[in-house]
Design a protein around this motif. Sequence first.
Motif, PDB file in Angstrom:
ATOM      1  N   GLU A  53       1.537   9.707   5.406  1.00 15.86           N
ATOM      2  CA  GLU A  53       1.658  10.434   4.093  1.00 15.86           C
ATOM      3  C   GLU A  53       2.765  10.502   3.725  1.00 15.86           C
ATOM      4  OE1 GLU A  53      -2.399  13.146   4.627  1.00 15.86           O
ATOM      5  OE2 GLU A  53      -0.578  14.118   5.126  1.00 15.86           O
TER       6      GLU A  53
ATOM      7  N   ARG B  69      -8.189  17.834   9.310  1.00 14.84           N
ATOM      8  CA  ARG B  69      -7.343  16.931   8.420  1.00 14.84           C
ATOM      9  C   ARG B  69      -7.350  15.378   9.170  1.00 14.84           C
ATOM     10  NH1 ARG B  69      -3.020  15.989   5.345  1.00 14.84           N
ATOM     11  NH2 ARG B  69      -1.411  16.223   6.562  1.00 14.84           N
TER      12      ARG B  69
ATOM     13  N   LYS C 268      -9.009  12.677   6.942  1.00 12.34           N
ATOM     14  CA  LYS C 268      -7.994  11.541   6.510  1.00 12.34           C
ATOM     15  C   LYS C 268      -7.636  10.621   7.473  1.00 12.34           C
ATOM     16  CE  LYS C 268      -5.922  14.433   2.962  1.00 12.34           C
ATOM     17  NZ  LYS C 268      -4.748  14.901   2.005  1.00 12.34           N
TER      18      LYS C 268
ATOM     19  N   ARG D 258      -7.070   5.154   6.205  1.00 10.75           N
ATOM     20  CA  ARG D 258      -5.902   5.074   5.353  1.00 10.75           C
ATOM     21  C   ARG D 258      -6.462   4.679   3.801  1.00 10.75           C
ATOM     22  NH1 ARG D 258      -0.300   1.979   6.388  1.00 10.75           N
ATOM     23  NH2 ARG D 258       1.068   3.287   5.102  1.00 10.75           N
ATOM     24  N   SER D 259      -6.120   4.741   2.909  1.00 13.07           N
ATOM     25  CA  SER D 259      -6.525   4.485   1.680  1.00 13.07           C
ATOM     26  C   SER D 259      -5.581   3.222   0.898  1.00 13.07           C
ATOM     27  CB  SER D 259      -6.694   5.581   0.370  1.00 13.07           C
ATOM     28  OG  SER D 259      -5.134   6.134   0.464  1.00 13.07           O
TER      29      SER D 259
ATOM     30  N   LEU E  39      -0.188  10.571  11.328  1.00 15.46           N
ATOM     31  CA  LEU E  39      -0.973  10.953   9.928  1.00 15.46           C
ATOM     32  C   LEU E  39       0.077  11.656   9.062  1.00 15.46           C
ATOM     33  CD1 LEU E  39      -3.147  11.441   7.650  1.00 15.46           C
ATOM     34  CD2 LEU E  39      -3.672  13.508   8.976  1.00 15.46           C
TER      35      LEU E  39
END
Length: 248
Positions: free
Chosen positions: A20, A172, A176, A179-180, A16
């Motif tokens: 990011e 977190r 999250k 994934r976007s 992660l």
Amino acid sequence: MAQMAHGWVLNGYAKLLAREANDATDSSVRMFIIPSYTASLWDAGMYKTYLFKRVDFSLYDLIVVPWNKNGNHWVVLVARTKDFTVSVYDSLNADNSLLIDRFCLFMSERSKIVNGGFDQWLSVQPPTNKQSDGSSCGVFVLMTLECLVNGKPSLILRQVHVLMFRRYVKDRLLAKGIRSTHLCDSLTCKDPRGEGSCVMYAPGGCVRLVHPRQWRKMNIIVVKFVMRNTVKLVLVLVTVLSHLCVDM
């Protein structure tokens, strides 16, 4: 089983952080994660199983390997591609020269088939905070990575922050984990469809990184295969049962 769960959390959160950092346009640190199961293979003398041949390590600032020593202690190896130094952050400050040797052996094997494989490394001992309990080594690994990926000194987070950081990591990961973006993990991927322009893409899937669209195709193929063979199996069973009934 607990150790396996710890590995999932460490690899997941490290991934992660890398995701990011690599997705951000203003990030000053690019990080590639070699998962801990690869290091387990190195411990067994297996260096050629995962060579990450399609990954251009020169695009990243840090190559990171979470490492479980002897099945009971987590450390993290960090290689810096700009100055070719490699360090092991260990909350027990033990001797980790063997781990560095194994990483160098892996990179040496990789350099035989990958141009610019980075086969020469200098070992550097980094400053590390020491844990004061017997169960927070994994958290120290993640706190170290959190500092490094954000360009902060690794000594900022200490034992007093462990409990807070455990909760932080949990929140977190839950918030999250999805994934976007439709891009894959390659820094060179520019095609949301996962075709053509990305070096990671290959017909039928990828050795390590697969696009979401490719995953969907693979899932459809698997479902069709299962359905097709289930029908065949049912037909075989019906035939066998019919013969048994006749024999009776």
